[in-house]
Scaffold this active site. Structure first.
Site, mmCIF file in Angstrom:
data_model
loop_
_atom_site.group_PDB
_atom_site.id
_atom_site.type_symbol
_atom_site.label_atom_id
_atom_site.label_comp_id
_atom_site.label_asym_id
_atom_site.label_seq_id
_atom_site.Cartn_x
_atom_site.Cartn_y
_atom_site.Cartn_z
ATOM 1 N N SER A 73 -77.252 40.164 -72.353
ATOM 2 C CA SER A 73 -76.799 39.418 -71.367
ATOM 3 C C SER A 73 -76.937 39.988 -69.809
ATOM 4 C CB SER A 73 -75.477 39.095 -71.620
ATOM 5 O OG SER A 73 -74.900 38.429 -70.317
ATOM 6 N N TYR A 94 -66.537 42.017 -72.733
ATOM 7 C CA TYR A 94 -67.987 41.590 -72.896
ATOM 8 C C TYR A 94 -68.952 42.537 -71.794
ATOM 9 C CZ TYR A 94 -71.886 38.349 -73.731
ATOM 10 O OH TYR A 94 -72.965 37.567 -74.324
ATOM 11 N N LYS A 153 -72.055 45.088 -73.384
ATOM 12 C CA LYS A 153 -73.384 44.519 -73.271
ATOM 13 C C LYS A 153 -74.048 45.688 -72.316
ATOM 14 C CE LYS A 153 -73.636 40.838 -75.250
ATOM 15 N NZ LYS A 153 -74.324 40.703 -76.457
ATOM 16 N N THR A 197 -74.882 26.728 -74.574
ATOM 17 C CA THR A 197 -74.422 26.706 -76.203
ATOM 18 C C THR A 197 -72.850 26.784 -76.136
ATOM 19 O OG1 THR A 197 -74.321 29.258 -75.992
ATOM 20 C CG2 THR A 197 -76.440 28.260 -76.340
#
Length: 213
Positions: free
Chosen positions: A83, A96, A100, A131
């Site tokens: 990401s 997150y 990552k 998404t």
């Protein structure tokens, strides 16, 4: 939680059974992951553990399971979907971004170590893609966020366009590819974080992802 962490303990067995059935693994595409969106102060520690297990440790474990055979054969390709938040972080993305960032460090070290064995190692780092990743993102207590209102739907790249860019990067053996529009805020933010870190820090303080309606 919307994923089953018990599979992490079975990855080696699963990988060995696949290799026994189909033979050599020529290309591994690591695409495991779940997002998270909550402030550091409010986030339960277990959310950090669970996201790290899925987004980072599962990739490490699966990669290590196929690596000995690739090294022995001196061929293979390992592709990892990360990401943009593995390159810089913003508010409410500590969970997150931490996973990552760890993944980028692991992949960079892997690339350096296996170069002598002719193994290709590629990183693809998407920005906003249309998404359901935002909808399924975990909140401070581990429950799903439940909405796609932070830019994935309104500003996200078409999923087919993103897939085409990823396939192209794999075919061309690109070391690290950013799956973002050629012109737009994500690419600008990436360049600022790389060349103007002080300005990037100011942007991180002021940027509010909740405004991406």
């Amino acid at each position: 939680y919307p994923f089953d962490l018990t599979d992490l303990d079975n990855l080696d067995e699963f990988s060995n059974s696949v290799q026994n059935e189909v033979g050599n693994i020529d290309i591994l595409i690591n695409n495991a992951g779940i997002s998270a969106w909550s402030s550091i102060n409010e986030t339960q520690f277990k959310v950090y553990e669970d996201v790290m297990n899925l987004d980072f440790f599962s990739v490490v474990k699966l990669t290590k399971s196929v690596l000995p055979n690739m090294i022995q054969r001196k061929e293979g390709q390992i592709v990892t979907n990360t990401s943009l938040l593995g390159k810089f972080a913003i508010k409410k993305r500590s969970v997150y971004a931490s996973a990552k960032h760890a993944l980028h460090g692991f992949i960079d070290a892997l690339r350096a170590e296996v170069h002598q064995y002719n193994i290709k190692v590629n990183t693809v780092a998407p920005g906003f893609v249309n998404t359901e990743v935002g909808m399924k993102a975990l909140t401070e207590d581990g429950t799903p966020y439940g909405a796609n209102d932070r830019g994935h739907e309104s500003q996200g790249m078409d999923v087919n366009k993103a897939a085409d860019m990823i396939i192209y990067a794999i075919e061309k053996n690109k070391r690290e590819t950013y799956i973002v529009p050629r012109f737009g805020f994500p690419r600008v933010a990436l360049m600022i974080s790389r060349f103007l870190p002080a300005l990037a820090a100011i942007m991180a303080r002021r940027y509010n992802e909740a405004n991406n309606k």
